[in-house]
Write an enzyme that holds these catalytic residues in place. Structure first.
Site, PDB file in Angstrom:
ATOM      1  N   GLU A 121      48.634  -8.961 -19.938  1.00  0.00           N
ATOM      2  CA  GLU A 121      50.443  -9.369 -19.269  1.00  0.00           C
ATOM      3  C   GLU A 121      49.868 -10.402 -18.255  1.00  0.00           C
ATOM      4  OE1 GLU A 121      53.904  -7.744 -18.981  1.00  0.00           O
ATOM      5  OE2 GLU A 121      53.492  -6.162 -20.590  1.00  0.00           O
TER       6      GLU A 121
ATOM      7  N   GLU B 117      52.198   0.169 -17.832  1.00  0.00           N
ATOM      8  CA  GLU B 117      52.831  -0.371 -17.104  1.00  0.00           C
ATOM      9  C   GLU B 117      53.584   0.636 -16.013  1.00  0.00           C
ATOM     10  OE1 GLU B 117      55.652  -3.892 -17.131  1.00  0.00           O
ATOM     11  OE2 GLU B 117      54.091  -5.688 -17.037  1.00  0.00           O
TER      12      GLU B 117
HETATM   13  O1  IFM Z   1      59.335  -9.008 -20.299  1.00  0.00           O
HETATM   14  C1  IFM Z   1      58.242  -7.786 -19.458  1.00  0.00           C
HETATM   15  C2  IFM Z   1      57.114  -7.007 -20.064  1.00  0.00           C
HETATM   16  O2  IFM Z   1      57.862  -6.280 -21.309  1.00  0.00           O
HETATM   17  C3  IFM Z   1      56.614  -6.112 -19.357  1.00  0.00           C
HETATM   18  N1  IFM Z   1      55.666  -7.118 -18.368  1.00  0.00           N
HETATM   19  C4  IFM Z   1      56.397  -7.904 -17.852  1.00  0.00           C
HETATM   20  C5  IFM Z   1      57.617  -8.483 -18.267  1.00  0.00           C
HETATM   21  C6  IFM Z   1      58.415 -10.009 -17.610  1.00  0.00           C
HETATM   22  O3  IFM Z   1      58.979  -9.332 -16.570  1.00  0.00           O
END
Ligand code: IFM
Length: 474
Positions: free
Chosen positions: A383, A197
């Site tokens: 994710e 990210e």
């Molecule tokens: O916890 C975070 C993760 O570190 C990065 N992506 C989003 C998740 C939830 O906010």
């Protein structure tokens, strides 16, 4: 933590094109079955070092920007930090046993750079290397294919003291780190994610100031972003040189974007937001350079780009990691921020405990857009997950029916978009265990496994039990 609905940011100008790619209306039907996905589909959970490891200063680990940020009053809810977190540093065998028992065949983790280097140009810390080597062996022994992320936000503070990602020298430091890790683990880890990210690293950390290092300067954020992308581009050939048959990519957090109304102003705002939130990343990664319309808007805040940088960033990758949580709705807001846009909070829709819209169809929409716009090759959901206020009941169970439903509906949407022709090859649920949710501290739970932070007891939630039944086809 992802962008909040009210942050100054937001997705693709091609949302309407999804109609030609897929249908997304089956997300409320029967829960999906594993047999509806390819037999070689990867099923994982994702975590990150600072959020779960703890052991803050053990075995030579040095301070990270998150240690510093968390120690700054008012930055993290409840004054929490990752110093202990889930104590995964010591309890990883138990966590991996849970992963194996769930029926996972892959596990995504990240490597804490501050465990490996304690100074510029120093030697890698043997104890840090050994820890990750044991971790990888532990995964392999349990049938979990390791997916290593090199950077999930825990920059060593000594690098921040020299300017952090805003300094071009940090790209070289990242390459040293990459070299050390891929040499040590490359005989067993084939899958590498350079960055998690970059939006959050750059914009939330340096423009919104809500993440470490906590700056609020747009130009700094854009320079950070350029160096992060450059470090990705330069790391890819290095990883390939060190890892036989390496598969390398990066993970972007992306949202499908909706205009707040059908007015031409809101639609134009959506396109401006799209230029920064979506194209600013994907255009250079897929060889188109930064979008000119956005460069025109950001004016003097544009990053310094050296000859050859854009060619390096456009290096061919083996996959794209997509992190999806929620869609964003964009409104024209003259004079607001550099793009004159506002991201509206969700209204009259289902949301999670963090106020994030629950929109499984958004996952399908987003994936179809990316496929239409860039044809990135294999994609992995690196994710996807949801935050709810879980409690352990008197019977010792966590009945997180909303998270179970969230998971089911998103997997159904994923099945449909794959059936529509989008090449997604794996899914990593965020997250295996509850963990340190950045500026939100420990109050926000995303895990399939509940953590009691007083006792470190692990309890498989209802959602985790459903995922286990799904994976084992019970
Ligand atoms: O916890 C975070 C993760 O570190 C990065 N992506 C989003 C998740 C939830 O906010």
């Amino acid at each position: 933590m992802e962008s909040f609905p009210n942050n100054p940011i937001t997705h693709s100008n091609n949302v309407h094109r999804t109609e030609t790619m897929t249908t997304t209306n089956s997300t409320d039907q029967q829960p999906p079955a594993r047999s509806e996905f390819a037999s070689d589909f990867l099923w994982g959970c994702a975590t990150s070092s600072y959020q779960i490891e703890g052991a803050g200063f053990e075995d030579g680990r040095v301070e990270s920007i998150w240690d510093r940020f968390a120690a700054t009053p008012g930055k993290v809810k409840g004054g929490a930090s990752g110093a202990v977190a889930c104590d995964h540093y010591h309890r990883w065998p138990e966590d991996f046993d849970i992963g194996r028992d769930l029926g996972l065949n892959a596990y995504r983790f990240s490597i804490a750079w501050p465990r490996i280097f304690s100074e510029v140009g120093g030697k890698p810390n043997q104890k840090g290397l050994d820890f990750y080597s044991r971790l990888v062996d532990g995964m392999l022994e349990r049938g979990l294919q390791p997916w290593a992320t090199l950077y999930h936000w825990d920059l060593p503070q000594f690098l921040q003291d020299r300017g952090g990602w805003a300094e071009r020298g940090t790209v070289d430091a990242f390459l040293e780190f990459t070299d050390a890790m891929t040499r040590r683990l490359g005989d067993r880890v084939q899958h590498w994610i350079t960055h998690n990210e970059p939006w959050c690293t750059s914009m939330i950390g340096n423009w919104e100031g809500l993440h470490a290092p906590g700056f609020t300067d747009f130009a700094t954020a854009l320079q950070v972003c350029h160096h992060v992308l450059l470090s990705h581009g330069k790391a890819v050939p290095l990883i390939r040189a060190n890892v036989p048959d390496a598969k390398v990519g990066l993970s972007l957090s992306l949202h499908p974007l909706r205009a707040a109304s059908s007015s031409p102003e809101d639609e134009a705002a959506r396109l401006r937001h799209d230029g920064l939130r979506y194209r600013w990343f994907l255009d250079p990664l897929y060889g188109r350079g930064y979008p000119q319309a956005t460069l025109d808007l950001v004016k003097d805040a544009a990053p310094a780009i050296h000859p050859g940088d854009l060619e390096a960033i456009a290096v061919k990758t083996d996959f794209l990691g997509v992190n999806y949580y929620f869609p964003e709705t964009i409104q024209d807001a003259p004079g607001e921020g550099p793009l004159s846009v506002r991201v509206l909070p969700p209204q009259d829709v289902e949301t999670t405990a963090l106020g994030w819209e629950v929109a499984p169809e958004g996952l399908a929409e987003l994936l179809a857009c990316i496929e239409n716009d860039y044809h990135p090759g294999p994609m992995y959901i690196t994710e996807n997950g949801s935050c709810y206020d879980d409690v352990v009941n008197a019977d010792g169970e966590v009945c997180d029916v909303e998270r179970r439903r969230y998971l089911q509906r998103h997997l159904a949407a994923l099945r449909d978009v794959i059936d529509g022709g989008v090449p997604v090859k794996g899914y990593f649920a965020w997250s295996l265990v509850d963990n340190f949710e950045w500026a939100e501290g420990y109050g926000r739970r995303f895990g399939l496994v509940h953590i009691d932070y007083d006792t470190q007891q692990r309890t498989l939630k209802e959602s985790g039990k459903w995922y286990r039944g799904f994976l084992r086809q019970e």
